[in-house]
Motif scaffolding. Structure first.
Motif, PDB file in Angstrom:
ATOM      1  N   ALA A   1      -9.855  -8.637   3.883  1.00  0.00           N
ATOM      2  CA  ALA A   1      -8.996  -8.660   4.163  1.00  0.00           C
ATOM      3  C   ALA A   1      -7.972  -8.516   5.584  1.00  0.00           C
ATOM      4  O   ALA A   1      -6.693  -8.231   6.123  1.00  0.00           O
ATOM      5  N   CYS A   2      -9.332  -8.473   6.384  1.00  0.00           N
ATOM      6  CA  CYS A   2      -8.873  -7.519   8.138  1.00  0.00           C
ATOM      7  C   CYS A   2     -10.240  -7.515   8.532  1.00  0.00           C
ATOM      8  O   CYS A   2     -11.271  -7.177   9.504  1.00  0.00           O
TER       9      CYS A   2
ATOM     10  N   THR B   1      -5.210  -1.799   6.879  1.00  0.00           N
ATOM     11  CA  THR B   1      -5.221  -1.645   5.935  1.00  0.00           C
ATOM     12  C   THR B   1      -6.787  -0.413   5.585  1.00  0.00           C
ATOM     13  O   THR B   1      -7.359  -0.234   5.915  1.00  0.00           O
TER      14      THR B   1
ATOM     15  N   THR C   1      -2.270  -2.577   3.819  1.00  0.00           N
ATOM     16  CA  THR C   1      -3.455  -3.700   2.666  1.00  0.00           C
ATOM     17  C   THR C   1      -3.932  -2.555   2.086  1.00  0.00           C
ATOM     18  O   THR C   1      -4.209  -1.960   2.900  1.00  0.00           O
TER      19      THR C   1
END
Ligand SMILES: NC(=O)c1ccc[n+]([C@@H]2O[C@H](COP(=O)([O-])OP(=O)(O)OC[C@H]3O[C@@H](n4cnc5c(N)ncnc54)[C@H](OP(=O)(O)O)[C@@H]3O)[C@@H](O)[C@H]2O)c1
Length: 259
Positions: free
Chosen positions: A78-79, A35, A60
């Motif tokens: 997101a992570c 990410t 990502t």
């Protein structure tokens, strides 16, 4: 050497170019899903696409300012459970300490000390519970050999270094190492920008300044982000589990001391 990282998840900050990108590329080449965080969306997306093509891993992107609470919340959403965290953001500007206000200091401490600490706080307990984690903070050779005009960087990064030295001994029994990577002079956009400014101030051409600086380094050249990334990937590897709380200097031999 197989670094044993295939399928792991990494959150890499400041990753659209320069040293952060070098780390992301090296991790992706080992099969790590990454990410990537940076503020400028189109540059970030272009880097992500290049990494996808080169490595085939899941990439990502999160376009945000990692030095803000909102930015960190987006990146962590997101992570949320990274196995690997690479902390990085732009460095503070050079100058004379007489001109720095409290706000200048707070901005430097926020970006280069508290942001990494907040990211560590949000991820380290999960890593320890899962029994594996690697945290690499990109700091600076200025932590070991302070540079007078970079007082904001010297100060803020030394604060992070002191904090990490304590915490890194508390996490390693649970498989989590925390180390700092200290770049000397690496050929990145940031170096080009700072050198153009020094050249202008000295009334020299940027090319002459580049050549002169490289001659002062025992390696007679600047480092490149790929070799920085390779060391980062090794620190993140399964082979580096006995190494924690260290400050690893990558400077082409520039620091003259034994330790
Ligand atoms: N290169 C060297 O010789 C050298 C030497 C000593 C220390 N360092 C330190 O190492 C770090 C990386 O340097 P570099 O040379 O790789 O710089 P760079 O080439 O300018 O790259 C910096 C990366 O970080 C991103 N970034 C910057 N501020 C950010 C923020 N607030 N939030 C999210 N992403 C951010 C940039 O993208 P956006 O601008 O789009 O956000 C870019 O992807 C810096 O802290 C620098 O001070 C570098």
């Amino acid at each position: 050497m197989d670094l044993g990282l295939k399928g792991k998840q990494a959150l890499v900050c400041g990753a659209s170019k320069g040293l952060g990108r070098g780390c992301a590329e090296a991790l992706a080449a080992e099969g790590v899903n990454v990410t990537l965080v940076a503020r400028t969306a189109d540059a970030l997306e272009a880097t992500a696409e290049a990494i996808r093509k080169a490595s085939g891993v899941n990439v990502t992107t999160v376009a945000c300012d990692i030095t803000t609470p909102e930015g960190r919340a987006k990146a962590l959403a997101a992570c949320p459970q990274p196995d690997i965290l690479v902390t990085n953001a732009g460095g503070p500007p050079p100058g004379d300490f007489r001109n720095w206000t409290r706000d200048d200091w707070i901005a430097a401490v926020d970006a280069n000390m508290l942001t990494p600490i907040e990211l560590i706080k949000a991820t380290v307990d999960g890593m320890m519970a899962r029994g594996f984690g690697r945290i690499v903070n990109i700091t600076s050779s200025a932590v070991k050999a302070p540079i007078d005009v970079l007082g904001l960087s010297n100060g803020a990064r030394s604060g992070l270094t002191g904090f990490v030295a304590g915490l890194a001994r508390k996490t390693v029994a649970n498989g989590v190492t925390i180390n700092n990577l200290l770049p000397g002079q690496f050929d990145t956009d940031r170096l080009k920008k700072t050198m153009a400014a020094s050249a202008a101030a000295a009334g020299k051409s940027t090319e002459d300044m580049f050549a002169a600086r490289q001659q002062q380094i025992p390696a007679r050249r600047f480092g490149n982000p790929a070799e920085f990334g390779a060391v980062c990937a090794f620190l993140c590897s399964v082979h580096a589990g006995y190494m924690t709380g260290q400050n690893v200097l990558l400077d082409g031999g520039n620091y003259p001391g034994t330790f």
